[in-house]
Design a protein around this motif. Structure first.
Motif, PDB file in Angstrom:
ATOM      1  N   ASP A  86      17.133 -10.849  21.814  1.00 30.05           N
ATOM      2  CA  ASP A  86      15.824 -10.271  22.094  1.00 30.05           C
ATOM      3  C   ASP A  86      15.888  -9.151  23.135  1.00 30.05           C
ATOM      4  O   ASP A  86      14.858  -8.636  23.561  1.00 30.05           O
ATOM      5  CB  ASP A  86      14.829 -11.348  22.533  1.00 30.05           C
ATOM      6  CG  ASP A  86      15.341 -12.191  23.698  1.00 30.05           C
ATOM      7  OD1 ASP A  86      16.499 -11.986  24.135  1.00 30.05           O
ATOM      8  OD2 ASP A  86      14.597 -13.066  24.174  1.00 30.05           O
ATOM      9  N   ASP A 115      11.379 -22.857  23.990  1.00 30.05           N
ATOM     10  CA  ASP A 115      10.421 -22.572  22.921  1.00 30.05           C
ATOM     11  C   ASP A 115      11.057 -22.887  21.572  1.00 30.05           C
ATOM     12  O   ASP A 115      11.954 -22.184  21.125  1.00 30.05           O
ATOM     13  CB  ASP A 115      10.004 -21.100  22.985  1.00 30.05           C
ATOM     14  CG  ASP A 115       9.000 -20.712  21.896  1.00 30.05           C
ATOM     15  OD1 ASP A 115       8.550 -21.616  21.154  1.00 30.05           O
ATOM     16  OD2 ASP A 115       8.687 -19.513  21.791  1.00 30.05           O
ATOM     17  N   ARG A 117       9.975 -22.340  18.784  1.00 30.60           N
ATOM     18  CA  ARG A 117       9.664 -21.318  17.799  1.00 30.60           C
ATOM     19  C   ARG A 117      10.235 -19.951  18.175  1.00 30.60           C
ATOM     20  O   ARG A 117       9.865 -18.930  17.597  1.00 30.60           O
ATOM     21  CB  ARG A 117       8.134 -21.223  17.624  1.00 30.60           C
ATOM     22  CG  ARG A 117       7.517 -22.532  17.124  1.00 30.60           C
ATOM     23  CD  ARG A 117       6.020 -22.413  16.965  1.00 30.60           C
ATOM     24  NE  ARG A 117       5.671 -21.420  15.929  1.00 30.60           N
ATOM     25  CZ  ARG A 117       4.414 -21.085  15.635  1.00 30.60           C
ATOM     26  NH1 ARG A 117       3.401 -21.651  16.274  1.00 30.60           N
ATOM     27  NH2 ARG A 117       4.182 -20.174  14.696  1.00 30.60           N
ATOM     28  N   TRP A 118      11.183 -19.931  19.106  1.00 35.33           N
ATOM     29  CA  TRP A 118      11.761 -18.679  19.583  1.00 35.33           C
ATOM     30  C   TRP A 118      12.309 -17.833  18.441  1.00 35.33           C
ATOM     31  O   TRP A 118      12.206 -16.606  18.454  1.00 35.33           O
ATOM     32  CB  TRP A 118      12.870 -19.002  20.593  1.00 35.33           C
ATOM     33  CG  TRP A 118      13.563 -17.806  21.189  1.00 35.33           C
ATOM     34  CD1 TRP A 118      13.166 -17.104  22.294  1.00 35.33           C
ATOM     35  CD2 TRP A 118      14.765 -17.186  20.723  1.00 35.33           C
ATOM     36  NE1 TRP A 118      14.060 -16.082  22.547  1.00 35.33           N
ATOM     37  CE2 TRP A 118      15.046 -16.113  21.597  1.00 35.33           C
ATOM     38  CE3 TRP A 118      15.638 -17.427  19.663  1.00 35.33           C
ATOM     39  CZ2 TRP A 118      16.152 -15.276  21.441  1.00 35.33           C
ATOM     40  CZ3 TRP A 118      16.744 -16.601  19.490  1.00 35.33           C
ATOM     41  CH2 TRP A 118      16.997 -15.538  20.385  1.00 35.33           C
ATOM     42  N   GLU A 120      11.238 -17.250  15.673  1.00 33.98           N
ATOM     43  CA  GLU A 120      10.203 -16.505  14.944  1.00 33.98           C
ATOM     44  C   GLU A 120       9.827 -15.188  15.631  1.00 33.98           C
ATOM     45  O   GLU A 120       9.067 -14.390  15.068  1.00 33.98           O
ATOM     46  CB  GLU A 120       8.936 -17.364  14.805  1.00 33.98           C
ATOM     47  CG  GLU A 120       9.119 -18.633  14.007  1.00 33.98           C
ATOM     48  CD  GLU A 120       7.826 -19.447  13.965  1.00 33.98           C
ATOM     49  OE1 GLU A 120       6.732 -18.842  13.820  1.00 33.98           O
ATOM     50  OE2 GLU A 120       7.902 -20.681  14.090  1.00 33.98           O
ATOM     51  N   ASN A 121      10.344 -14.935  16.819  1.00 36.68           N
ATOM     52  CA  ASN A 121       9.975 -13.771  17.616  1.00 36.68           C
ATOM     53  C   ASN A 121      10.279 -12.462  16.869  1.00 36.68           C
ATOM     54  O   ASN A 121      11.434 -12.192  16.547  1.00 36.68           O
ATOM     55  CB  ASN A 121      10.743 -13.810  18.946  1.00 36.68           C
ATOM     56  CG  ASN A 121      10.341 -12.704  19.902  1.00 36.68           C
ATOM     57  OD1 ASN A 121       9.596 -11.796  19.552  1.00 36.68           O
ATOM     58  ND2 ASN A 121      10.853 -12.776  21.122  1.00 36.68           N
ATOM     59  N   PRO A 122       9.280 -11.625  16.608  1.00 35.81           N
ATOM     60  CA  PRO A 122       9.523 -10.360  15.907  1.00 35.81           C
ATOM     61  C   PRO A 122      10.468  -9.423  16.659  1.00 35.81           C
ATOM     62  O   PRO A 122      11.089  -8.545  16.051  1.00 35.81           O
ATOM     63  CB  PRO A 122       8.123  -9.740  15.797  1.00 35.81           C
ATOM     64  CG  PRO A 122       7.156 -10.857  15.989  1.00 35.81           C
ATOM     65  CD  PRO A 122       7.838 -11.831  16.892  1.00 35.81           C
ATOM     66  N   ALA A 123      10.584  -9.622  17.984  1.00 33.56           N
ATOM     67  CA  ALA A 123      11.460  -8.760  18.778  1.00 33.56           C
ATOM     68  C   ALA A 123      12.932  -8.922  18.425  1.00 33.56           C
ATOM     69  O   ALA A 123      13.778  -8.099  18.811  1.00 33.56           O
ATOM     70  CB  ALA A 123      11.255  -9.035  20.265  1.00 33.56           C
ATOM     71  N   LEU A 124      13.269  -9.965  17.669  1.00 36.40           N
ATOM     72  CA  LEU A 124      14.662 -10.172  17.263  1.00 36.40           C
ATOM     73  C   LEU A 124      15.075  -9.241  16.123  1.00 36.40           C
ATOM     74  O   LEU A 124      16.266  -9.092  15.846  1.00 36.40           O
ATOM     75  CB  LEU A 124      14.881 -11.623  16.798  1.00 36.40           C
ATOM     76  CG  LEU A 124      14.503 -12.752  17.748  1.00 36.40           C
ATOM     77  CD1 LEU A 124      14.831 -14.100  17.103  1.00 36.40           C
ATOM     78  CD2 LEU A 124      15.220 -12.611  19.075  1.00 36.40           C
ATOM     79  N   SER A 149      10.566 -23.332  11.706  1.00 36.35           N
ATOM     80  CA  SER A 149      10.768 -21.980  12.238  1.00 36.35           C
ATOM     81  C   SER A 149      11.978 -21.307  11.603  1.00 36.35           C
ATOM     82  O   SER A 149      11.964 -20.094  11.352  1.00 36.35           O
ATOM     83  CB  SER A 149      10.927 -22.028  13.763  1.00 36.35           C
ATOM     84  OG  SER A 149       9.711 -22.376  14.377  1.00 36.35           O
TER      85      SER A 149
END
Length: 280
Positions: A86, A115, A117-118, A120-124, A149
């Motif tokens: 990230d 987290d 659900r980490w 799922e972060n779009p920043a990845l 997730s």
């Protein structure tokens, strides 16, 4: 004809490096340096010729340490490293590491992140696109609670090669508690269209002390049913394995539990799946 056997998941570490947050003196026999010379007699006794070494610290420095080991040891076929996926410079870092011939995949330590659900972060996305561009893979270190997730993540990146570490760590020691949640989750992941892989590893560690092949059999059978031998790869998880077994014991147990497979299927599970997935 002799076929190559590959250990798709093991670790080397040196506690004096100081970046293994989980590796403390309380872990007893694990709290010391483990290197290729320690593993050599164990894998040779089981006719395992090469291994994939997997990160154990959430630092790029440790990844470089593993790549240094790999440059000097032909038994290390590939390295699964760590990158801050990230971070703004993640894609550039992946491009740089990809120039190392034995750098094969990355593994965020999802099981340890606060987290669930980490992933799922779009920043990845920039980092994941860099993995795909460089023909690198992704190790998913998850518990059953992360399945939903991981499904979202896998559907978002259909061109990414993903392998699930340690069969998603079922709660074997709890006498089958959580079986249905785990079994359903593995079936859902196995059914995803890009054909996720899974490691037949870590099961001994999740079992109670004194485990037997009979205790592990339902879990191995379910993974075989869902993924098939062409999408399963055996790994030792050594030296973590030493907490609840040893190299020969787990290798022999895995051989027994898959002895009903034909020769090409066994060859896939104990070598070829890892070779093709990681591009060894």
């Amino acid at each position: 004809m002799s076929v190559e056997s590959i250990d798709a998941h093991q670790h080397f570490w040196d506690p004096s490096r100081g970046d293994y947050g989980w590796l403390t003196p309380e872990l007893g026999g694990l709290y010391r340096e483990f290197g290729p010379d320690d593993l050599k007699p164990l894998r040779e006794a089981e006719n395992v010729s090469r291994t994939v070494v997997v990160q154990a610290a959430q630092t790029v420095d440790e990844t470089r340490y593993l790549l240094d080991l790999a440059r000097n040891d032909s038994s290390i076929a590939g390295v699964v490293g760590w990158v801050p996926l990230d971070a703004p410079n993640a894609a550039d870092l992946i491009d740089e590491l990809a120039r190392e011939p034995k750098f094969k995949a990355v593994r965020p330590m999802l099981q340890d992140l606060p987290d669930d659900r980490w992933i799922e972060n779009p920043a990845l996305a920039p980092a994941i696109h860099a993995l795909i561009k460089n023909n690198l893979a992704f190790d998913a270190l998850i518990f059953p609670r992360h399945v939903a997730s991981l499904k979202i993540f896998a559907k978002r990146f259909p061109d990414l090669r993903i392998v699930i570490d340690h069969g998603a760590k079922p709660q074997i020691k709890d006498g089958g508690a959580g079986w249905q949640i785990w079994a359903d989750g593995m079936a859902e992941l196995a059914a995803l269209p890009q054909g996720l892989r899974c490691k037949l590893s870590g099961l001994a560690t999740e079992a109670a002390p004194g485990w037997t092949t009979a205790i592990l059999k339902p879990y191995v059978d379910h993974l075989l049913k869902q993924f098939g031998p062409d999408r399963l790869m055996w790994g030792s998880d050594w030296p973590v394995l030493n907490l609840n077994g040893d190299y020969a014991q787990w290798h022999d147990a895995a051989r027994q539990l898959t002895s009903h497979l034909n020769a090409p299927q066994q060859q896939a599970l104990f070598g070829d799946t890892a070779k093709t997935f990681y591009r060894l």
